[in-house]
Design a protein around this motif. Structure first.
Motif, PDB file in Angstrom:
ATOM      1  N   ASP A 255       0.848  -1.198   0.000  1.00 15.61           N
ATOM      2  CA  ASP A 255       0.000   0.000   0.000  1.00 15.61           C
ATOM      3  C   ASP A 255       0.881   1.245   0.000  1.00 15.61           C
ATOM      4  O   ASP A 255       1.772   1.365   0.847  1.00 15.61           O
ATOM      5  N   SER A 256       0.654   2.145  -0.926  1.00 11.91           N
ATOM      6  CA  SER A 256       1.345   3.447  -0.998  1.00 11.91           C
ATOM      7  C   SER A 256       2.860   3.318  -0.821  1.00 11.91           C
ATOM      8  O   SER A 256       3.461   4.076  -0.074  1.00 11.91           O
ATOM      9  N   GLY A 257       3.465   2.354  -1.441  1.00 10.54           N
ATOM     10  CA  GLY A 257       4.923   2.188  -1.358  1.00 10.54           C
ATOM     11  C   GLY A 257       5.382   1.471  -0.101  1.00 10.54           C
ATOM     12  O   GLY A 257       6.557   1.142   0.056  1.00 10.54           O
ATOM     13  N   GLY A 258       4.480   1.216   0.823  1.00 14.86           N
ATOM     14  CA  GLY A 258       4.813   0.466   2.042  1.00 14.86           C
ATOM     15  C   GLY A 258       3.854  -0.701   2.181  1.00 14.86           C
ATOM     16  O   GLY A 258       3.496  -1.346   1.191  1.00 14.86           O
ATOM     17  N   LEU A 259       3.437  -0.976   3.428  1.00 11.11           N
ATOM     18  CA  LEU A 259       2.513  -2.085   3.668  1.00 11.11           C
ATOM     19  C   LEU A 259       1.295  -1.598   4.434  1.00 11.11           C
ATOM     20  O   LEU A 259       1.402  -0.704   5.292  1.00 11.11           O
ATOM     21  N   LEU A 260       0.166  -2.200   4.154  1.00  7.73           N
ATOM     22  CA  LEU A 260      -1.009  -2.067   5.011  1.00  7.73           C
ATOM     23  C   LEU A 260      -1.065  -3.342   5.843  1.00  7.73           C
ATOM     24  O   LEU A 260      -0.893  -4.445   5.307  1.00  7.73           O
ATOM     25  N   LEU A 261      -1.270  -3.192   7.156  1.00  4.27           N
ATOM     26  CA  LEU A 261      -1.237  -4.340   8.070  1.00  4.27           C
ATOM     27  C   LEU A 261      -2.479  -4.356   8.959  1.00  4.27           C
ATOM     28  O   LEU A 261      -3.010  -3.293   9.314  1.00  4.27           O
ATOM     29  N   CYS A 262      -2.885  -5.570   9.334  1.00  2.00           N
ATOM     30  CA  CYS A 262      -4.038  -5.670  10.233  1.00  2.00           C
ATOM     31  C   CYS A 262      -3.841  -6.829  11.212  1.00  2.00           C
ATOM     32  O   CYS A 262      -3.531  -7.946  10.785  1.00  2.00           O
ATOM     33  N   PRO A 263      -4.036  -6.579  12.522  1.00  2.00           N
ATOM     34  CA  PRO A 263      -3.907  -7.670  13.504  1.00  2.00           C
ATOM     35  C   PRO A 263      -5.229  -8.388  13.763  1.00  2.00           C
ATOM     36  O   PRO A 263      -5.324  -9.186  14.693  1.00  2.00           O
ATOM     37  N   CYS A 264      -6.250  -8.105  12.928  1.00  2.00           N
ATOM     38  CA  CYS A 264      -7.551  -8.796  13.013  1.00  2.00           C
ATOM     39  C   CYS A 264      -8.157  -8.730  14.418  1.00  2.00           C
ATOM     40  O   CYS A 264      -8.690  -9.727  14.932  1.00  2.00           O
ATOM     41  N   PRO A 274     -15.700   4.625  15.658  1.00  2.00           N
ATOM     42  CA  PRO A 274     -14.996   3.969  16.767  1.00  2.00           C
ATOM     43  C   PRO A 274     -13.664   4.657  17.098  1.00  2.00           C
ATOM     44  O   PRO A 274     -12.907   4.998  16.191  1.00  2.00           O
ATOM     45  N   PRO A 275     -13.392   4.879  18.386  1.00  2.00           N
ATOM     46  CA  PRO A 275     -12.100   5.475  18.755  1.00  2.00           C
ATOM     47  C   PRO A 275     -10.988   4.456  18.518  1.00  2.00           C
ATOM     48  O   PRO A 275     -11.229   3.252  18.587  1.00  2.00           O
ATOM     49  N   THR A 276      -9.785   4.940  18.218  1.00  2.03           N
ATOM     50  CA  THR A 276      -8.673   3.996  18.070  1.00  2.03           C
ATOM     51  C   THR A 276      -8.100   3.672  19.454  1.00  2.03           C
ATOM     52  O   THR A 276      -8.229   4.461  20.392  1.00  2.03           O
ATOM     53  N   ASP A 277      -7.491   2.506  19.568  1.00  5.92           N
ATOM     54  CA  ASP A 277      -6.943   2.048  20.842  1.00  5.92           C
ATOM     55  C   ASP A 277      -5.452   1.754  20.628  1.00  5.92           C
ATOM     56  O   ASP A 277      -5.103   0.879  19.816  1.00  5.92           O
ATOM     57  N   SER A 278      -4.600   2.486  21.362  1.00  7.13           N
ATOM     58  CA  SER A 278      -3.155   2.371  21.104  1.00  7.13           C
ATOM     59  C   SER A 278      -2.615   0.979  21.430  1.00  7.13           C
ATOM     60  O   SER A 278      -1.594   0.554  20.891  1.00  7.13           O
ATOM     61  N   ALA A 285       2.397  -5.451  16.670  1.00  2.00           N
ATOM     62  CA  ALA A 285       3.857  -5.654  16.733  1.00  2.00           C
ATOM     63  C   ALA A 285       4.171  -7.072  17.205  1.00  2.00           C
ATOM     64  O   ALA A 285       5.064  -7.744  16.670  1.00  2.00           O
ATOM     65  N   GLU A 286       3.420  -7.555  18.191  1.00  2.00           N
ATOM     66  CA  GLU A 286       3.643  -8.904  18.730  1.00  2.00           C
ATOM     67  C   GLU A 286       3.336  -9.977  17.666  1.00  2.00           C
ATOM     68  O   GLU A 286       4.101 -10.925  17.488  1.00  2.00           O
ATOM     69  N   LYS A 287       2.228  -9.779  16.965  1.00  2.00           N
ATOM     70  CA  LYS A 287       1.868 -10.761  15.935  1.00  2.00           C
ATOM     71  C   LYS A 287       2.883 -10.769  14.796  1.00  2.00           C
ATOM     72  O   LYS A 287       3.205 -11.822  14.243  1.00  2.00           O
ATOM     73  N   GLY A 294      10.079 -11.357   9.155  1.00  2.00           N
ATOM     74  CA  GLY A 294      10.723 -10.680   8.022  1.00  2.00           C
ATOM     75  C   GLY A 294      10.274  -9.241   7.836  1.00  2.00           C
ATOM     76  O   GLY A 294      10.912  -8.478   7.106  1.00  2.00           O
ATOM     77  N   ILE A 295       9.180  -8.849   8.477  1.00  2.00           N
ATOM     78  CA  ILE A 295       8.744  -7.440   8.346  1.00  2.00           C
ATOM     79  C   ILE A 295       8.710  -6.747   9.717  1.00  2.00           C
ATOM     80  O   ILE A 295       7.962  -5.796   9.933  1.00  2.00           O
ATOM     81  N   ALA A 296       9.552  -7.226  10.625  1.00  2.00           N
ATOM     82  CA  ALA A 296       9.492  -6.722  12.011  1.00  2.00           C
ATOM     83  C   ALA A 296       9.901  -5.253  12.128  1.00  2.00           C
ATOM     84  O   ALA A 296       9.384  -4.530  12.980  1.00  2.00           O
ATOM     85  N   ASP A 297      10.799  -4.801  11.262  1.00  2.00           N
ATOM     86  CA  ASP A 297      11.317  -3.434  11.435  1.00  2.00           C
ATOM     87  C   ASP A 297      10.574  -2.428  10.573  1.00  2.00           C
ATOM     88  O   ASP A 297      11.151  -1.831   9.673  1.00  2.00           O
TER      89      ASP A 297
END
Ligand SMILES: Cc1cc2nc3c(=O)[nH]c(=O)nc-3n(C[C@H](O)[C@H](O)[C@H](O)COP(=O)(O)OP(=O)(O)OC[C@H]3O[C@@H](n4cnc5c(N)ncnc54)[C@H](O)[C@@H]3O)c2cc1C
Length: 370
Positions: A255-264, A274-278, A285-287, A294-297
């Motif tokens: 996505d947009s030159g990087g990645l879109l990620l979702c922890p489901c 809905p408010p976001t929850d930090s 990050a844990e998942k 390979g995409i940890a950083d």
């Protein structure tokens, strides 16, 4: 007093696609009401834009196949281009998760969706950041992809409008007029709008609108899910498919030159913004550490949350209400409302217009009648 034959509540994918398919079947007298100033403020404008056909529920899978086929060959009454990047999808599985996914893939083959079972090595060659990931196999679906959701939603609305549908924004439905067990209009700040059929496409508010009518109590739960987009990453290939580890609940795509990620994540919420929850960023990050080292950083550039409206049996709610005549549901599209949108609209229009289709079907709200 205004009157319309069909009043549709909600201009998300459910309402817009239903209006479009009613209009293309020759219906002129449709009024689409949206409480916001523009369309797509809620779920339909906040999702991951992925067209995924291999899902666990057979009836939903059939709609997903039909929805994807619609995007591949937009009809002649369609007026604006819709970018559909067919990069495919890779669904990863391990242990029992892999057995489940293999069964879903078998069902997909029976339904006529093109899928292949890949060994982990092949998936890792295709998407090299999976090198250190642990999984038993992958299902490759080459006809999946990512669609421009804003163009798609606008396309339904524009085509419906050009065929005579009226669309009114900033018009919240506050009540449903019911006489002798039959819905006969909606109440708004501007007064009563009479209608022969009231169509509930209110997304996260569908249960609230159902209550206004005294309709069947459909067990619909709006559940929050967060999405994250990273800063641009030179090693991301924009041609990668979306990669989804179903059993562990995490996916990513270019996505947009990087990645879109979702922890489901899935937390039940009241309908609304809905408010976001930090703490969900920590879950992500844990998942990533566990499943996709390979995409940890990666650094997150932006995030947002939206609501997926889920029924308790995972099936959509599409059909005539079994308590209130003239009240029709197009709701509970969960995490598949983009993929299936055209098929959902076509199914709804068919059920509304064909009197022999009045009851039954796998999505019938009557299944919740007590
Ligand atoms: C984070 C996330 C990721 C997702 N990813 C995908 C994906 O990749 N692929 C996919 O296929 N699906 C995905 N989905 C699911 C998809 O977004 C939904 O299934 C779909 O958008 C639901 O559409 P809808 O029209 O039912 O709801 P909505 O888009 O919420 O529309 C309902 C509309 O009704 C209006 N409304 C409500 N009450 C009233 C009222 N009283 N009067 C007037 N108007 C009213 C609301 O303002 C709203 O605009 C995702 C969802 C989320 C949240």
């Amino acid at each position: 007093m205004i009157a319309s034959q069909y009043v549709i509540i909600g201009a998300g994918f459910a309402g817009a696609a239903t209006a479009y398919h009613l209009a293309r079947r020759g219906v002129k007298n449709i009024l689409l009401l949206e409480q916001e100033k523009v369309a797509g403020v809620h779920s339909s404008g906040r999702n991951a834009s992925m067209i995924r056909q291999v899902v666990p529920e057979n009836a939903v899978m059939r709609l997903a196949k039909e929805g994807a086929a619609f995007l591949r060959g937009l009809p002649s009454d369609w007026q604006i281009p819709v970018d559909f990047q067919r990069n495919g999808s890779l669904l990863l599985g391990s242990g029992e998760g892999w057995d489940r996914l293999s069964r879903d893939a078998e069902m997909a083959r029976e339904v006529g969706i093109e899928v292949e079972s890949w060994l982990p090595e092949k998936a890792k060659d295709y998407v090299p950041v999976l090198k250190e990931a642990n999984f038993d196999g992958a299902i490759w679906c080459p006809t999946d992809g990512v669609v421009d959701i804003h163009a798609l939603l606008s396309g339904y609305l524009k085509a419906a409008f050009s065929m005579g549908t009226q669309i009114r924004y900033s018009c919240a439905v506050q009540g449903i007029e019911v006489q002798d067990g039959r819905a006969c209009g909606v109440l708004t700040a501007e007064g009563l709008i009479r209608a022969e059929t009231v169509i509930n496409a209110a997304g996260p508010w569908a249960a609230v609108v159902g209550k206004m009518a005294g309709a069947v109590e459909a067990p619909l739960r709006p559940c929050r899910r967060h999405l994250f987009v990273t800063t641009p990453l030179p090693w991301v290939d924009p041609k990668w498919p979306f990669v989804w580890d179903d059993a562990h609940g995490i996916y990513f795509r270019p996505d947009s030159g990087g990645l879109l990620l979702c922890p489901c994540d899935q937390d039940e919420m009241a309908p609304g913004d809905p408010p976001t929850d930090s703490s969900v960023a920590e879950l992500l990050a844990e998942k990533i550490r566990q499943r996709f080292p390979g995409i940890a950083d990666v650094a997150i550039r932006k995030s947002w949350a939206g609501l997926r409206t889920l029924s308790n049996d995972g099936r959509f709610v599409i059909g005539w209400d079994s308590k209130v005549r003239g009240f029709f549901w197009v709701a509970g599209l969960g995490g598949h409302g983009v993929t299936t949108s055209s098929a959902v609209g076509a199914l709804a229009a068919g059920l509304i217009l064909d009197p022999s289709e009045r009851r039954g079907g796998p999505f019938s709200p009557g299944r919740f009648a007590s």
